[in-house]
Design a protein around this motif. Sequence first.
Motif, PDB file in Angstrom:
ATOM      1  N   THR A 273      52.166  46.104  24.635  1.00 55.40           N
ATOM      2  CA  THR A 273      51.745  45.025  25.532  1.00 55.40           C
ATOM      3  C   THR A 273      50.322  45.260  26.009  1.00 55.40           C
ATOM      4  OG1 THR A 273      54.011  44.675  26.300  1.00 55.40           O
ATOM      5  CG2 THR A 273      52.256  43.834  27.708  1.00 55.40           C
ATOM      6  N   LEU A 274      49.528  44.207  25.965  1.00 51.81           N
ATOM      7  CA  LEU A 274      48.176  44.220  26.494  1.00 51.81           C
ATOM      8  C   LEU A 274      48.186  43.441  27.802  1.00 51.81           C
ATOM      9  CD1 LEU A 274      45.069  44.722  26.157  1.00 51.81           C
ATOM     10  CD2 LEU A 274      44.991  42.467  25.049  1.00 51.81           C
ATOM     11  N   LYS A 275      47.754  44.084  28.884  1.00 54.10           N
ATOM     12  CA  LYS A 275      47.646  43.424  30.183  1.00 54.10           C
ATOM     13  C   LYS A 275      46.181  43.425  30.575  1.00 54.10           C
ATOM     14  CE  LYS A 275      52.180  44.699  31.992  1.00 54.10           C
ATOM     15  NZ  LYS A 275      52.897  45.274  33.132  1.00 54.10           N
ATOM     16  N   MET A 276      45.702  42.283  31.059  1.00 50.61           N
ATOM     17  CA  MET A 276      44.299  42.152  31.447  1.00 50.61           C
ATOM     18  C   MET A 276      44.208  41.772  32.924  1.00 50.61           C
ATOM     19  SD  MET A 276      42.845  40.248  28.038  1.00 50.61           S
ATOM     20  CE  MET A 276      41.134  40.404  28.561  1.00 50.61           C
ATOM     21  N   TYR A 277      43.247  42.400  33.611  1.00 49.37           N
ATOM     22  CA  TYR A 277      43.063  42.203  35.047  1.00 49.37           C
ATOM     23  C   TYR A 277      41.584  41.952  35.352  1.00 49.37           C
ATOM     24  CZ  TYR A 277      47.483  44.790  35.155  1.00 49.37           C
ATOM     25  OH  TYR A 277      48.766  45.218  34.942  1.00 49.37           O
ATOM     26  N   THR A 278      41.317  41.263  36.449  1.00 49.96           N
ATOM     27  CA  THR A 278      39.956  41.157  36.976  1.00 49.96           C
ATOM     28  C   THR A 278      39.875  41.993  38.244  1.00 49.96           C
ATOM     29  OG1 THR A 278      40.449  39.224  38.346  1.00 49.96           O
ATOM     30  CG2 THR A 278      39.587  38.807  36.123  1.00 49.96           C
ATOM     31  N   SER A 279      38.664  42.392  38.583  1.00 48.96           N
ATOM     32  CA  SER A 279      38.424  43.135  39.821  1.00 48.96           C
ATOM     33  C   SER A 279      37.184  42.581  40.494  1.00 48.96           C
ATOM     34  CB  SER A 279      38.215  44.621  39.535  1.00 48.96           C
ATOM     35  OG  SER A 279      39.359  45.189  38.971  1.00 48.96           O
ATOM     36  N   HIS A 280      37.214  42.562  41.818  1.00 51.25           N
ATOM     37  CA  HIS A 280      36.039  42.137  42.580  1.00 51.25           C
ATOM     38  C   HIS A 280      36.013  42.808  43.946  1.00 51.25           C
ATOM     39  CE1 HIS A 280      38.942  39.321  44.383  1.00 51.25           C
ATOM     40  NE2 HIS A 280      38.104  39.243  45.401  1.00 51.25           N
ATOM     41  N   VAL A 281      34.834  42.787  44.559  1.00 52.31           N
ATOM     42  CA  VAL A 281      34.627  43.354  45.886  1.00 52.31           C
ATOM     43  C   VAL A 281      34.700  42.216  46.895  1.00 52.31           C
ATOM     44  CG1 VAL A 281      33.029  44.622  47.372  1.00 52.31           C
ATOM     45  CG2 VAL A 281      33.084  45.097  44.928  1.00 52.31           C
ATOM     46  N   ALA A 282      35.392  42.460  48.003  1.00 50.65           N
ATOM     47  CA  ALA A 282      35.482  41.479  49.086  1.00 50.65           C
ATOM     48  C   ALA A 282      34.835  42.058  50.341  1.00 50.65           C
ATOM     49  CB  ALA A 282      36.938  41.123  49.365  1.00 50.65           C
ATOM     50  N   GLN A 283      34.361  41.169  51.155  1.00 48.36           N
ATOM     51  CA  GLN A 283      33.697  41.542  52.402  1.00 48.36           C
ATOM     52  C   GLN A 283      34.636  42.349  53.297  1.00 48.36           C
ATOM     53  OE1 GLN A 283      31.926  38.170  54.249  1.00 48.36           O
ATOM     54  NE2 GLN A 283      31.043  39.344  55.920  1.00 48.36           N
ATOM     55  N   PRO A 284      34.090  43.324  54.025  1.00 48.11           N
ATOM     56  CA  PRO A 284      34.926  44.094  54.956  1.00 48.11           C
ATOM     57  C   PRO A 284      35.581  43.167  55.985  1.00 48.11           C
ATOM     58  CG  PRO A 284      32.752  45.082  54.739  1.00 48.11           C
ATOM     59  CD  PRO A 284      32.702  43.766  54.037  1.00 48.11           C
ATOM     60  N   ARG A 285      36.754  43.541  56.424  1.00 51.08           N
ATOM     61  CA  ARG A 285      37.478  42.715  57.402  1.00 51.08           C
ATOM     62  C   ARG A 285      36.892  42.802  58.797  1.00 51.08           C
ATOM     63  NH1 ARG A 285      43.785  42.360  55.939  1.00 51.08           N
ATOM     64  NH2 ARG A 285      43.550  42.446  53.689  1.00 51.08           N
ATOM     65  N   SER A 286      36.168  43.873  59.074  1.00 54.62           N
ATOM     66  CA  SER A 286      35.565  44.028  60.404  1.00 54.62           C
ATOM     67  C   SER A 286      34.113  44.475  60.252  1.00 54.62           C
ATOM     68  CB  SER A 286      36.358  45.045  61.228  1.00 54.62           C
ATOM     69  OG  SER A 286      36.336  46.302  60.584  1.00 54.62           O
ATOM     70  N   PRO A 287      33.270  44.150  61.221  1.00 55.75           N
ATOM     71  CA  PRO A 287      31.871  44.578  61.158  1.00 55.75           C
ATOM     72  C   PRO A 287      31.781  46.102  61.030  1.00 55.75           C
ATOM     73  CG  PRO A 287      32.208  43.023  62.954  1.00 55.75           C
ATOM     74  CD  PRO A 287      33.568  43.376  62.423  1.00 55.75           C
ATOM     75  N   GLY A 288      30.965  46.549  60.117  1.00 56.19           N
ATOM     76  CA  GLY A 288      30.814  47.978  59.894  1.00 56.19           C
ATOM     77  C   GLY A 288      31.922  48.594  59.056  1.00 56.19           C
ATOM     78  N   GLY A 289      32.917  47.776  58.660  1.00 62.17           N
ATOM     79  CA  GLY A 289      34.019  48.273  57.838  1.00 62.17           C
ATOM     80  C   GLY A 289      33.609  48.449  56.395  1.00 62.17           C
ATOM     81  N   ARG A 290      34.529  48.986  55.625  1.00 62.18           N
ATOM     82  CA  ARG A 290      34.277  49.203  54.205  1.00 62.18           C
ATOM     83  C   ARG A 290      34.677  47.968  53.411  1.00 62.18           C
ATOM     84  NH1 ARG A 290      36.144  55.139  52.571  1.00 62.18           N
ATOM     85  NH2 ARG A 290      34.145  55.191  51.535  1.00 62.18           N
ATOM     86  N   PRO A 291      33.955  47.690  52.335  1.00 69.05           N
ATOM     87  CA  PRO A 291      34.350  46.578  51.463  1.00 69.05           C
ATOM     88  C   PRO A 291      35.737  46.836  50.880  1.00 69.05           C
ATOM     89  CG  PRO A 291      32.221  47.478  50.796  1.00 69.05           C
ATOM     90  CD  PRO A 291      32.769  48.381  51.849  1.00 69.05           C
TER      91      PRO A 291
END
Length: 158
Positions: free
Chosen positions: A98-116
């Motif tokens: 089986t071949l499974k394909m995924y995408t990945s992306h960065v989202a904005q931190p949930r709080s100011p100064g937080g990590r993406p």
Amino acid sequence: MSTTCTAYCARPEQLSQKVRDELSGKIIPSTQHDLPMAPNFFLAAKGPDGSLAVAGRQACYDGALGARAMHSLRSYRQDEPVYDNNADTITSIYHGGTLKMYTSHVAQPRSPGGRPEYHMTQLRSFAITDTRDTCAAGLQAYRNGQEWVEKKRNEAIK
């Protein structure tokens, strides 16, 4: 059998030395700076005795590396980091036919100064060992994914 991992990257000469130096820790997944950079297409293949869970974790890790590289390139010299919630990295797992394909992306931190935050979303899966048509569809999706991320990578480099 251990995991075999392949990544598709940009060549170092596609980006100025100055930018490579400034972003090296985020776009070059090696301590050797003359190797390919900004990987955003990955394949993890496991043999019959390999663990699907391990391949899934590898895909998640690889996807985060690729998403971070693309995010770093798009955000370079911007006043604020660029968060558009659009994927430009693909990871794939081949395990047990089986071949499974995924995408990945960065989202904005949930709080100011937080990590993406890093998000991985399944695109498709194909039972490659099923029928000729399913195999062809999976291989075509894989190839289309390679071409799409190359275009996204080149846009980010520009």
